[in-house]
Structure formats: structure tokens, C-alpha cells
Scaffold this motif. Structure first.
Motif, PDB file in Angstrom:
ATOM      1  N   PHE A  57       0.820  -1.205   0.000  1.00  0.00           N
ATOM      2  CA  PHE A  57       0.000   0.000   0.000  1.00  0.00           C
ATOM      3  C   PHE A  57       0.858   1.261   0.000  1.00  0.00           C
ATOM      4  CE2 PHE A  57      -3.857  -2.403   1.143  1.00  0.00           C
ATOM      5  CZ  PHE A  57      -4.731  -1.782   0.285  1.00  0.00           C
ATOM      6  N   THR A  58       1.969   1.237   0.736  1.00  0.00           N
ATOM      7  CA  THR A  58       2.835   2.420   0.729  1.00  0.00           C
ATOM      8  C   THR A  58       3.352   2.686  -0.680  1.00  0.00           C
ATOM      9  OG1 THR A  58       3.532   1.818   2.951  1.00  0.00           O
ATOM     10  CG2 THR A  58       4.788   3.536   1.868  1.00  0.00           C
ATOM     11  N   ALA A  59       3.792   1.627  -1.360  1.00  0.00           N
ATOM     12  CA  ALA A  59       4.328   1.802  -2.712  1.00  0.00           C
ATOM     13  C   ALA A  59       3.247   2.325  -3.658  1.00  0.00           C
ATOM     14  CB  ALA A  59       4.887   0.478  -3.229  1.00  0.00           C
ATOM     15  N   ALA A  60       2.081   1.672  -3.645  1.00  0.00           N
ATOM     16  CA  ALA A  60       1.022   2.061  -4.587  1.00  0.00           C
ATOM     17  C   ALA A  60       0.570   3.495  -4.329  1.00  0.00           C
ATOM     18  CB  ALA A  60      -0.157   1.087  -4.483  1.00  0.00           C
ATOM     19  N   MET A  61       0.400   3.873  -3.053  1.00  0.00           N
ATOM     20  CA  MET A  61      -0.116   5.201  -2.769  1.00  0.00           C
ATOM     21  C   MET A  61       0.959   6.272  -2.965  1.00  0.00           C
ATOM     22  SD  MET A  61      -2.908   4.028  -2.648  1.00  0.00           S
ATOM     23  CE  MET A  61      -3.706   5.592  -2.947  1.00  0.00           C
ATOM     24  N   THR A  62       2.226   5.951  -2.647  1.00  0.00           N
ATOM     25  CA  THR A  62       3.303   6.898  -2.952  1.00  0.00           C
ATOM     26  C   THR A  62       3.298   7.220  -4.443  1.00  0.00           C
ATOM     27  OG1 THR A  62       4.684   6.010  -1.177  1.00  0.00           O
ATOM     28  CG2 THR A  62       5.805   7.276  -2.890  1.00  0.00           C
ATOM     29  N   ALA A  63       3.209   6.156  -5.248  1.00  0.00           N
ATOM     30  CA  ALA A  63       3.239   6.357  -6.697  1.00  0.00           C
ATOM     31  C   ALA A  63       2.014   7.125  -7.169  1.00  0.00           C
ATOM     32  CB  ALA A  63       3.342   5.004  -7.406  1.00  0.00           C
ATOM     33  N   ALA A  64       0.832   6.756  -6.653  1.00  0.00           N
ATOM     34  CA  ALA A  64      -0.394   7.425  -7.100  1.00  0.00           C
ATOM     35  C   ALA A  64      -0.343   8.909  -6.749  1.00  0.00           C
ATOM     36  CB  ALA A  64      -1.614   6.760  -6.468  1.00  0.00           C
ATOM     37  N   ILE A  65       0.050   9.215  -5.508  1.00  0.00           N
ATOM     38  CA  ILE A  65       0.115  10.617  -5.086  1.00  0.00           C
ATOM     39  C   ILE A  65       1.127  11.370  -5.930  1.00  0.00           C
ATOM     40  CG2 ILE A  65       0.801  12.142  -3.193  1.00  0.00           C
ATOM     41  CD1 ILE A  65      -0.356   9.947  -1.289  1.00  0.00           C
ATOM     42  N   VAL A 179      -3.803   4.037   5.746  1.00  0.00           N
ATOM     43  CA  VAL A 179      -3.179   4.397   7.024  1.00  0.00           C
ATOM     44  C   VAL A 179      -3.960   3.768   8.178  1.00  0.00           C
ATOM     45  CG1 VAL A 179      -2.697   6.317   8.587  1.00  0.00           C
ATOM     46  CG2 VAL A 179      -2.134   6.506   6.159  1.00  0.00           C
ATOM     47  N   ALA A 180      -5.289   3.795   8.091  1.00  0.00           N
ATOM     48  CA  ALA A 180      -6.096   3.159   9.142  1.00  0.00           C
ATOM     49  C   ALA A 180      -5.770   1.672   9.226  1.00  0.00           C
ATOM     50  CB  ALA A 180      -7.583   3.360   8.850  1.00  0.00           C
TER      51      ALA A 180
ATOM     52  N   ASN B   6      20.600 -10.484   8.467  1.00  0.00           N
ATOM     53  CA  ASN B   6      19.200 -10.893   8.393  1.00  0.00           C
ATOM     54  C   ASN B   6      18.230  -9.894   9.020  1.00  0.00           C
ATOM     55  OD1 ASN B   6      17.299 -12.592   7.350  1.00  0.00           O
ATOM     56  ND2 ASN B   6      17.193 -13.900   9.164  1.00  0.00           N
ATOM     57  N   LYS B   7      18.557  -8.609   8.923  1.00  0.00           N
ATOM     58  CA  LYS B   7      17.598  -7.576   9.338  1.00  0.00           C
ATOM     59  C   LYS B   7      16.736  -7.213   8.122  1.00  0.00           C
ATOM     60  CE  LYS B   7      18.164  -6.319  13.664  1.00  0.00           C
ATOM     61  NZ  LYS B   7      19.527  -6.432  14.081  1.00  0.00           N
ATOM     62  N   TYR B   8      15.606  -6.626   8.395  1.00  0.00           N
ATOM     63  CA  TYR B   8      14.776  -6.169   7.288  1.00  0.00           C
ATOM     64  C   TYR B   8      14.633  -4.660   7.331  1.00  0.00           C
ATOM     65  CZ  TYR B   8      13.578 -11.054   6.762  1.00  0.00           C
ATOM     66  OH  TYR B   8      13.655 -12.402   6.560  1.00  0.00           O
ATOM     67  N   MET B   9      14.462  -4.094   6.173  1.00  0.00           N
ATOM     68  CA  MET B   9      14.275  -2.653   6.084  1.00  0.00           C
ATOM     69  C   MET B   9      12.896  -2.284   6.626  1.00  0.00           C
ATOM     70  SD  MET B   9      14.348  -0.415   2.580  1.00  0.00           S
ATOM     71  CE  MET B   9      16.064  -0.478   2.113  1.00  0.00           C
ATOM     72  N   ASN B  10      12.778  -1.080   7.143  1.00  0.00           N
ATOM     73  CA  ASN B  10      11.463  -0.597   7.552  1.00  0.00           C
ATOM     74  C   ASN B  10      10.481  -0.738   6.379  1.00  0.00           C
ATOM     75  OD1 ASN B  10       9.342   1.594   7.612  1.00  0.00           O
ATOM     76  ND2 ASN B  10      10.143   1.727   9.696  1.00  0.00           N
ATOM     77  N   PRO B  11       9.335  -1.383   6.586  1.00  0.00           N
ATOM     78  CA  PRO B  11       8.436  -1.654   5.452  1.00  0.00           C
ATOM     79  C   PRO B  11       7.934  -0.394   4.753  1.00  0.00           C
ATOM     80  CG  PRO B  11       7.377  -2.184   7.545  1.00  0.00           C
ATOM     81  CD  PRO B  11       8.824  -1.956   7.835  1.00  0.00           C
TER      82      PRO B  11
ATOM     83  N   LEU C  12       2.824  10.282   3.517  1.00  0.00           N
ATOM     84  CA  LEU C  12       1.715   9.848   2.662  1.00  0.00           C
ATOM     85  C   LEU C  12       0.496  10.744   2.857  1.00  0.00           C
ATOM     86  CD1 LEU C  12       1.324   5.948   2.714  1.00  0.00           C
ATOM     87  CD2 LEU C  12       1.959   7.407   0.812  1.00  0.00           C
ATOM     88  N   LEU C  13       0.141  10.993   4.117  1.00  0.00           N
ATOM     89  CA  LEU C  13      -1.046  11.802   4.390  1.00  0.00           C
ATOM     90  C   LEU C  13      -0.853  13.223   3.881  1.00  0.00           C
ATOM     91  CD1 LEU C  13      -2.049  10.492   7.919  1.00  0.00           C
ATOM     92  CD2 LEU C  13      -3.350  10.276   5.800  1.00  0.00           C
ATOM     93  N   PHE C  14       0.368  13.761   4.100  1.00  0.00           N
ATOM     94  CA  PHE C  14       0.664  15.109   3.625  1.00  0.00           C
ATOM     95  C   PHE C  14       0.483  15.182   2.105  1.00  0.00           C
ATOM     96  CE2 PHE C  14       3.876  17.991   1.813  1.00  0.00           C
ATOM     97  CZ  PHE C  14       3.419  19.191   2.333  1.00  0.00           C
ATOM     98  N   GLY C  15       1.047  14.184   1.400  1.00  0.00           N
ATOM     99  CA  GLY C  15       0.929  14.165  -0.056  1.00  0.00           C
ATOM    100  C   GLY C  15      -0.518  14.074  -0.509  1.00  0.00           C
TER     101      GLY C  15
END
Lengths: 206, 172, 208
Positions: A57-65, A179-180, B6-11, C12-15
């Protein structure tokens, strides 16, 4: 003004070089988020790990915005991109097939490429399966799929126009929902994992 | 070194990076990011190489084969080559570059490998019928407010949750 | 929730809020080429010069040809029976009976395709139906109908049939192949509506 390549503003070799660089960023994002770990991917369906939902969702919404902001200020014309055509019937049927494939196979095609090339043996088998599936589809296309694939044709449909609201309002609503959901899934994840039934949890990096 | 093993990046950071790449893909090339598209092009190119006479008349292959340009000479192929390079870089950085088999804790390796092949087959068929996978259909579609992206989103994840209970032995 | 999480969620919300408040696009770009009301993809927009020629030769009463170029250009040369509505005045009330109706098929044409496409897009954005564009415009008309080229020897039978038709059409319209009078009496067989082909579209882009 973008998109550059379809308007002939950059050459084809440059376009392919850019594709490669974009791919590197995509690959780093997928691998670093843990998408080569099949258990992390499946977690979204069982509530113990929601990394898929967060990244996706972060990727899709970052791109859309970003894209619609650029469109609003004249930096890109979204209508000039290869805007997807909607054929809702085959897409809905295929989506359910892919959902089932996700649960059985534990990857999707993009993540399986990352996982297979970084040494995950199950992902290599998955890649073999994808090739078998496409060969099957290709050689049975005319009798089985050709008619179905063309049904439900709606043209290049923008979902906001389809509902009857502005693109900006639609994206705002989806972002708020996303976000919710981030807040809610964190609670679900804590609850599921506090029951302590997940084996080898350290492998998931939670 | 050990603190990043084996850490992961913040999603959210990972999602943000992928989102920026998606913007760049649309800005420079007018295309979204794809996963299954590259598979398709490899299949088409290999069938064309082995049996051109068949491919030029078959409905599935003809549009790509008769264009006079190799299907491998395309955005989606170079993008996937980049994905492979990026994944290897990242895996090396986080110390995950080794042969391993990922699976649910309560199934055998053999079950996992057979399931992986079957899952792959379903994806192969589904991605062709549905015009793309999670990347090309859903994520890239959502980025431009395409209706097809949202149809795909609901179908893939809805379908997943529908079957999740029946397949829980594979993962829990 | 960690600070990093909060930062990106906040971003995200700001954008999203910014996008909500961003100015709407200038008028010209809002012409939706993929208007849902029209339910047309761009493949349904065009008719070929051959189809237009057939319609003229058969005196098809259901087809109206509209020259969207300037009146000066219209006076110099146009298609038989075409009326002149310059693209800039396409929305004038006096022409509404032509562009916004559901009885006739109106075919826009210009020198190339671009002015006709503009006229089509304006009409499509208002939900007007039954409008088409003659693909390639008058340039294509001259190339295919007035001065058709003989297909190469290895061409398919269909190509030769098409060529025979075009040679006939060329004579009809008084083109290069005309042998004799350039003004034949217009025949009046049964009207035949223009069949617009739905072309199979090649896979373009995306993840298909």
C-alpha cells in the motif's frame, strides 16, 4: 513533459538503461523488505506478519500521489502512458486464480525472481511453475482462453471518473483507508503473535 | 556486520522506495513495473526461436512475434534484470545470500517444492488471463487509478483470504 | 509505532492532502480520450479511406462527411458532399444537429489526422456519439484512393482485391487512373452503413 519515451524524447537504449536502474531500486526494495521470505509473504493471510500489506500500500499510494501531483502541475500526462485497459471479467477470474496461487506457491512472479536469484530453492521451483503455466496458457489459448480474455471490455477506465469523484479525492480516501489499516494490522499482529504459536519467529524479523 | 545480519528494512521505507521507482517508470517510459511480463517475453522469444512457423500464426504469439523486433529488447526484460541485480545486492548486504528453502514449519521439503510448482502454474495462467500480476496489474494499476488495478486487488487478496483457511496447514 | 513509521505515514497523508488541494488541470488536458460514456477505445474511432470511398460511391445517406479545416482550404479541395465545420467552431449551436445526434454517422477529416482528432476529442468529451475520424485524412485519401499503388507481386489476394477496388474508386473520383470523363453519374444502390472494424490490438506495455 513526461512520459518521455512514448513521446520520443529519449532514445531506446537510454530507456532500457533507465529500466535497468529502476529495476535495481525495485529489487532492493523487495529484497530488503523481506519479500524473498515466503513465510513473511503468507503472513498477511494468517495475521502473523503484515509486511506485504504495508509495503504494497505504501508503494502504490506513494506512486499514485506522486504521479497525480505531477499530472496536476503539468510534469507528466498520465493519459499518454500505457494506461491499462479494463476487462473486468477475466481480471476478476484471474485474480482469484492468482490468490489461490499465492497461498499454494507462497510467492508472486516478481518476488519469486528475487528469491530464486538469491538462493531460495522453493522460489526456483515456483519460477519453473510460472513457465509451465504460461506455456500451458499459450498452447491452449485459442480453444480455452481467447474468448474469455476479451469479455467484460470497458476500455481505459479511471476508477475515480467511474465512481464520479475527482482523482485527488479518490486517492485521499484510499490513503486514509491504507493508514487506518496500518494501525489496525499492527494490533492484529501483536494479538496473533502474543498467543506464541508461531514457530521460528526470529526468522521473520518481527 | 553482525548487527545488520538478516535484518529487514522498515516496510514503509521499502514501500516508499518502490513507489519512487514506479513514478520513475511511468515518467521515463510510460510503463508500470512488471513481474510476469518478463516471463511472458522469455516464453515468446524461446518458442519463436524453436518454432517460428508455428508462432507467427498462433493467436497468442503472433502479435509479439510479427513486430519484427525481439521481444527481449524491451523495458520489462531490462527492468527484471535490474530487479535481479538489486535483489542480489541487498541480499549480500543483509547476509541472506545463501541456498535455503523457505516453508511453513509443519510441512516437509517435498510438499513445499511440489506446492511451489503448482502455485507457479496458477500464477502463470492467471497473469496471462488477467493481463498482469501483483506488480503490473495491481500496483501499477493503482498508481494511475485504473479500475483494472482495483478489480485485481480485490480478486487477488479476496481470493487469498477465501482460500486461507483451507490451506492453513501449509503455513501455520 | 516507531518514528520511521510515523514519518512515512505522515508523508503519505501530507501528499494526499496536497493532491486534494492541488489545482485542477487546465481545460485542454481534461478531454478524456477514454470517455466512459463514449465506451470507445481509440480503435473504434477511425474509419479507413476505403470505407469513406465506399460510402460516397454508394450515396450512403446515413454518412455525413465533415471537413474540419479552414473555409479557404475547404474551397480549394474537399471530398464530394462534405460540409465545412472548422474545428474551432465545432461546438457552435448551428452545427449541433450534425455533431450531437444519433441518426447519422459523421466522419471528420482534415489534411492529416490531428485536427480531425481534436474535433473528435472535443465531441467525445461531451458524450456525443456516432462521430468518427477518417484515418490519415486527405493525405491518406490521395495516397490510397486517388493514386493507389499497385501491390507487390507477392502480396496476398486481399491486397489485389483492395487495389482493384481502389482503381475503380480512383476513376470514380477522377484521379490518376481516370480514363475519360471525370464526372460519372452517381449510382444509387441500397445505402450501406460504414462498418468500422475493431482491430485486434497488439500487446502494448504493462505486465500483460
Amino acid at each position: 513533459m513526461g512520459p518521455l519515451f512514448p513521446q520520443g524524447l529519449i532514445s531506446e537504449p537510454l530507456n532500457l538503461l533507465i529500466a535497468f536502474i529502476i529495476g535495481i531500486g525495485f529489487g532492493i526494495g523487495l529484497e530488503a523488505a523481506g519479500f524473498t521470505n515466503t513465510r513473511k509473504l503468507a503472513g498477511v493471510f494468517y495475521g502473523y506478519d503484515f509486511v506485504v500489506l504495508k509495503v504494497f500500500f505504501t508503494a502504490a499510494m506513494t506512486a499514485a500521489i506522486g504521479l497525480f501531483l505531477m499530472d496536476a502541475y503539468g510534469l507528466i500526462d498520465i493519459k499518454l502512458t500505457f494506461y491499462p485497459h479494463t476487462y473486468w471479467i477475466p481480471t476478476a477470474i484471474a485474480g482469484v486464480i492468482m490468490g489461490l496461487g499465492f497461498l499454494i506457491g507462497g510467492f508472486c512472479p516478481g518476488t519469486s525472481v528475487c528469491a530464486a536469484t538469491t538462493g531460495k530453492i522453493d522460489a526456483m521451483m515456483f519460477v519453473v511453475g510460472v513457465f509451465i503455466g504460461i506455456f500451458f496458457y499459450a498452447f491452449t489459448y485459442e480453444p480455452l482462453f481467447e474468448t474469455l480474455r476479451g469479455t467484460g471490455k470497458m476500455g481505459q477506465v479511471d476508477i475515480a471518473e467511474w465512481i464520479g469523484i475527482s482523482d485527488g479525492l479518490f486517492i485521499f480516501i484510499v490513503t486514509v483507508i491504507a493508514v487506518a489499516s496500518f494501525v489496525i494490522v499492527d494490533k492484529i499482529q501483536k494479538k496473533v503473535n502474543s498467543k506464541g504459536k508461531i514457530k521460528d519467529i526470529e526468522e521473520l524479523g518481527l | 556486520m553482525s548487527d545488520r545480519k538478516n535484518k529487514y528494512m522498515n516496510p514503509y521505507l521499502a514501500g516508499f522506495i518502490i513507489g519512487l521507482m514506479l513514478i520513475a517508470a511511468y515518467y521515463f517510459s510510460g510503463e508500470g513495473l512488471g513481474g510476469s511480463g518478463a516471463f511472458k517475453k522469455v516464453v515468446i522469444a524461446s518458442v519463436d526461436a524453436v518454432a517460428h512457423d508455428y508462432a507467427k500464426d498462433a493467436a497468442y504469439f503472433a502479435p509479439a512475434v510479427n513486430r519484427g523486433e525481439s521481444p527481449l529488447n524491451s523495458f520489462l526484460i531490462f527492468e527484471i534484470l535490474g530487479v535481479i541485480a538489486g535483489a542480489i545486492l541487498s541480499a549480500a548486504y543483509f547476509g541472506r545470500l545463501s541456498f535455503k528453502l523457505g516453508k511453513g514449519p509443519n510441512i516437509t521439503n517435498k510438499t513445499r517444492l511440489v506446492a511451489a510448482v503448482f502455485g507457479g502454474i496458477l500464477w502463470g495462467i492467471g497473469s496471462q488471463l488477467g493481463r498482469g500480476c501483483t506488480s503490473g496489474l495491481v500496483m501499477s494499476g493503482m498508481a494511475v487509478n485504473s479500475l483494472s488495478g482495483y478489480v485485481g486487488l480485490i480478486a487477488i487478496f479476496g481470493g487469498g483470504y477465501l482460500f486461507a483457511w483451507f490451506l492453513r496447514k501449509l503455513w501455520l | 509505532m516507531k518514528t520511521t513509521d510515523k514519518f512515512f505515514i505522515g508523508l503519505l497523508l501530507f501528499g494526499a492532502v496536497w493532491l486534494l488541494l492541488a489545482p485542477s488541470k487546465p481545460e485542454l488536458k481534461e478531454i478524456p480520450l477514454k470517455d466512459l460514456v463514449q465506451e470507445a477505445t481509440q480503435y473504434d474511432r477511425y474509419v479507413s479511406t476505403d470505407e469513406v470511398a465506399k460510402a460516397i460511391m454508394s450515396n450512403d445517406p446515413s454518412v455525413i462527411l465533415i471537413d474540419v479545416r479552414s473555409p479557404e482550404a475547404y474551397k480549394k479541395y474537399t471530398l464530394p458532399g462534405a460540409i465545412n465545420i472548422p474545428v474551432d467552431s465545432i461546438l457552435n449551436d448551428q452545427y449541433a444537429d450534425y455533431v450531437n445526434q444519433d441518426v447519422y454517422k459523421t466522419v471528420f477529416f482534415s489534411n492529416g489526422s490531428s485536427e480531425a482528432n481534436r474535433a473528435w476529442s472535443i465531441c467525445a468529451s461531451l458524450g456525443y456519439k456516432n462521430n468518427y475520424v477518417m484515418k490519415g485524412g486527405l493525405n491518406e485519401w490521395i495516397r490510397t484512393i486517388i493514386r493507389p499503388e499497385k501491390p507487390a507481386e507477392w502480396s496476398s489476394e486481399g491486397d489485389f482485391d483492395l487495389y482493384e477496388f481502389r482503381k475503380g474508386a480512383s476513376r470514380f473520383f477522377g484521379g490518376a487512373n481516370a480514363s475519360g470523363s471525370a464526372e460519372p453519374a452517381a449510382p444509387a444502390p441500397a445505402p450501406r452503413p460504414i462498418a468500422h472494424k475493431k482491430k485486434k490490438q497488439a500487446a502494448a506495455g504493462g505486465c500483460e
